[in-house]
Design an enzyme around this catalytic site. Structure first.
Site, PDB file in Angstrom:
ATOM      1  N   LYS A  79      21.452 -84.748  -2.270  1.00 45.40           N
ATOM      2  CA  LYS A  79      22.170 -83.891  -3.232  1.00 45.40           C
ATOM      3  C   LYS A  79      23.658 -83.881  -2.893  1.00 45.40           C
ATOM      4  CE  LYS A  79      21.871 -79.203  -5.221  1.00 45.40           C
ATOM      5  NZ  LYS A  79      21.155 -77.914  -5.163  1.00 45.40           N
ATOM      6  N   SER A 154      19.309 -76.231  -9.443  1.00 45.36           N
ATOM      7  CA  SER A 154      20.466 -77.099  -9.521  1.00 45.36           C
ATOM      8  C   SER A 154      20.225 -78.494  -8.942  1.00 45.36           C
ATOM      9  CB  SER A 154      21.642 -76.449  -8.801  1.00 45.36           C
ATOM     10  OG  SER A 154      21.355 -76.300  -7.420  1.00 45.36           O
ATOM     11  N   SER A 178      16.569 -73.657  -6.480  1.00 47.20           N
ATOM     12  CA  SER A 178      17.090 -74.975  -6.856  1.00 47.20           C
ATOM     13  C   SER A 178      16.359 -76.192  -6.303  1.00 47.20           C
ATOM     14  CB  SER A 178      18.557 -75.074  -6.463  1.00 47.20           C
ATOM     15  OG  SER A 178      19.317 -74.426  -7.428  1.00 47.20           O
TER      16      SER A 178
HETATM   17  N1  GLN Z   1      19.355 -70.957 -10.744  1.00 42.88           N
HETATM   18  C1  GLN Z   1      19.843 -70.194  -9.653  1.00 42.88           C
HETATM   19  C2  GLN Z   1      21.321 -69.965  -9.799  1.00 42.88           C
HETATM   20  O1  GLN Z   1      21.839 -70.323 -10.800  1.00 42.88           O
HETATM   21  C3  GLN Z   1      19.523 -70.869  -8.354  1.00 42.88           C
HETATM   22  C4  GLN Z   1      20.480 -71.916  -7.966  1.00 42.88           C
HETATM   23  C5  GLN Z   1      20.224 -72.476  -6.597  1.00 42.88           C
HETATM   24  O2  GLN Z   1      19.169 -72.254  -5.995  1.00 42.88           O
HETATM   25  N2  GLN Z   1      21.214 -73.177  -6.066  1.00 42.88           N
HETATM   26  O3  GLN Z   1      21.985 -69.445  -8.974  1.00 42.88           O
END
Ligand code: GLN
Length: 481
Positions: A79, A154, A178
């Protein structure tokens, strides 16, 4: 079967038996990338040279008759918020479009010690803020099972790469879901370790009290191998735990007899898609048939998890992102004076969602509102943690849906941030409590979209959720390309 469809442990065997070479495997996967990438868009940067060099070194090692490590020569993706020395690390943000880290993140360094073939850096929601990968500053990644839909986020690029055959495994990060939600949307396995299990050093910070790096793989065996590679105390991260790291492959035992599994009633409520609910309840039945005991449990503060998370995460994000001021890091857009320069840089180079969170975060932290919002959220966080402590007095593992729906359409939620945030209802409580969770595929919708469920463990008890996941997978594996 094509090489790009196999798991890491299958490929390891083929490499060990000299039935394939690492160079051949790498070529195979790059031709798959050439075929799929324009459609999927999983990557921000491809690192062909680095990959070919590692592949050659693995082949030399094999030809010298030396034993290779489980992930040695296996093609993987990272990532793009995990720092890789000499390789661009953008966080999918225009503000870091040309940032080349001078050091490696510890998790990446540990993984590199196994000499896998690193194919490239994957797309994400900018600074990991989002659940669809639509917030990337560069492009939207598509779900390999239906390219009109999101891969989740994400870590959408990392999950899509594994699901499409553009990588065998990947690393993601999970602040509020994410790793697990994109794994569930793409039909692969994703594990968020206990907070502190994997070093955060070199993971570009979003919300430091919640962030964790973890594996995205095609099966549970690969998941255990990757976790083995990256876990462990790191003196560069004071929040990393000194706890002993077990050999997670020892958990790959098919046995859930007598295992107490809790189904939280607050996770099976209105708003959850009927097909998702059925699939997840069926997964619970599989465990029951294998000799596990199923209990209904209660996690009473679940309804406050989203509001708590969306105060704490933006508050930490606002603070963490102060460093992008056009001076210390990243790109700069000049102005009449220093203040004007900072204003230009931050307003033009951060995307809408990142700016929204910086505003929410600074508001929640500001003198007049600190007690009402940030401090209150911290107190509720403690109540959510306590819910889990109480539940784990009676059960060993908690089973729940990973997300309320399967993958949604690109564009469906992007203009309604609140609706998007609600998608995280089942994933954020674990991050607030610091607990480990694994998302596994458990079926398909009528439209042929993967459905996932998660197994939540006690702090530092990845072993039990891996064992349960491994047992389930033997009965009901549903990974398909
Ligand atoms: N969807 C969540 C957010 O927008 C989680 C994102 C994540 O785990 N990086 O913060």
């Amino acid at each position: 079967m094509n090489l790009y469809e196999k798991t890491a442990h299958e490929l390891h065997e083929l490499l060990t038996k000299k039935e394939i070479s690492a160079v051949e495997l790498t070529e195979n996967i790059f031709s798959r990338i050439d075929e799929k990438e324009s459609e999927i868009g999983a990557y921000i940067t491809l690192t062909r040279d680095v990959a070919e060099k590692s592949a050659r070194s693995v082949d030399e090692k094999i030809s010298r008759g030396e034993k290779i490590l489980p992930l040695e020569g296996i093609p993987c993706a990272i990532k793009d918020n995990i720092c890789t020395k000499g390789i661009k690390t953008t966080c999918a943000s225009k503000i870091l479009a040309n940032f080349v880290p001078p050091y490696d993140a510890t998790a990446y360094k540990k993984l590199s010690a196994q000499n896998p073939v690193v194919l490239g850096k994957t797309n994400l929601d900018e600074f990991a803020m989002g659940g669809s990968t639509e917030n990337s500053g560069f492009h939207v990644t598509k779900n390999p099972h239906d390219t009109t839909r999101v891969p989740g986020g994400s870590s959408g690029g990392s999950a899509a790469a594994v699901a499409s055959g553009e990588a065998i495994f990947s690393l993601g990060s999970d602040t509020g879901g994410s790793i697990r939600q994109p794994a569930s949307f793409c039909g692969v396995v994703g594990l968020k370790p206990t907070y502190g299990r994997v070093s955060r050093y070199g993971l570009v910070a979003y919300a430091s009290s919640l962030d964790q790096i973890g594996p995205i793989t095609r099966d549970v065996t690969d998941c255990a191998n990757v976790l083995n590679a990256i876990a462990g105390h790191d003196e560069m991260d004071s929040t990393s735990t000194p706890a002993n790291v077990p050999d997670f492959t020892k958990s790959l035992v098919a046995d859930v007899k007598g295992l107490k599994i809790g189904l939280p009633k607050e996770y099976f409520v209105k708003g959850i898609d009927a097909e998702v609910e059925k699939s997840v309840r069926d997964a619970a039945k599989v465990f029951e048939n294998l000799g596990a005991e199923i209990f209904e449990i209660s996690l009473p503060h679940t309804e406050f998890a989203i509001s708590t998370y969306y105060l704490i995460a933006p508050a930490e994000a606002a603070t963490n992102l102060e460093r992008y001021d056009g001076v210390s890091y990243g790109e700069r857009i000049d102005g009449a004076d220093v203040v004007d320069m900072m204003k230009n840089t931050r307003s033009k180079l951060f995307g809408e969602e990142v700016k929204r969170r910086i505003m929410i975060g600074n508001y929640a932290l500001s003198a007049g509102y600190y007690d009402a919002y940030y401090l209150k959220a911290l107190k509720v966080r403690t109540l959510i943690q306590k819910d889990f402590v109480d539940a784990f007095k009676n059960v060993d593992v908690i089973l729940a849906p990973t997300a309320p729906t399967a993958a949604f359409k690109i564009g469906e939620m992007i203009s309604n941030p609140l609706k998007m945030y609600l998608q995280d209802v089942f994933t954020v409580p674990l991050n607030l409590a610091g607990l480990p969770g694994i998302s596994l595929p458990c079926g398909w919708t009528k439209n042929n979209l993967p459905i996932g469920f998660q197994l939540i463990g006690k702090a530092l008890d990845e072993e039990t959720i891996l064992r349960a996941a491994f047992t389930y997978e033997l009965q009901a594996s549903s990974f398909k390309l």
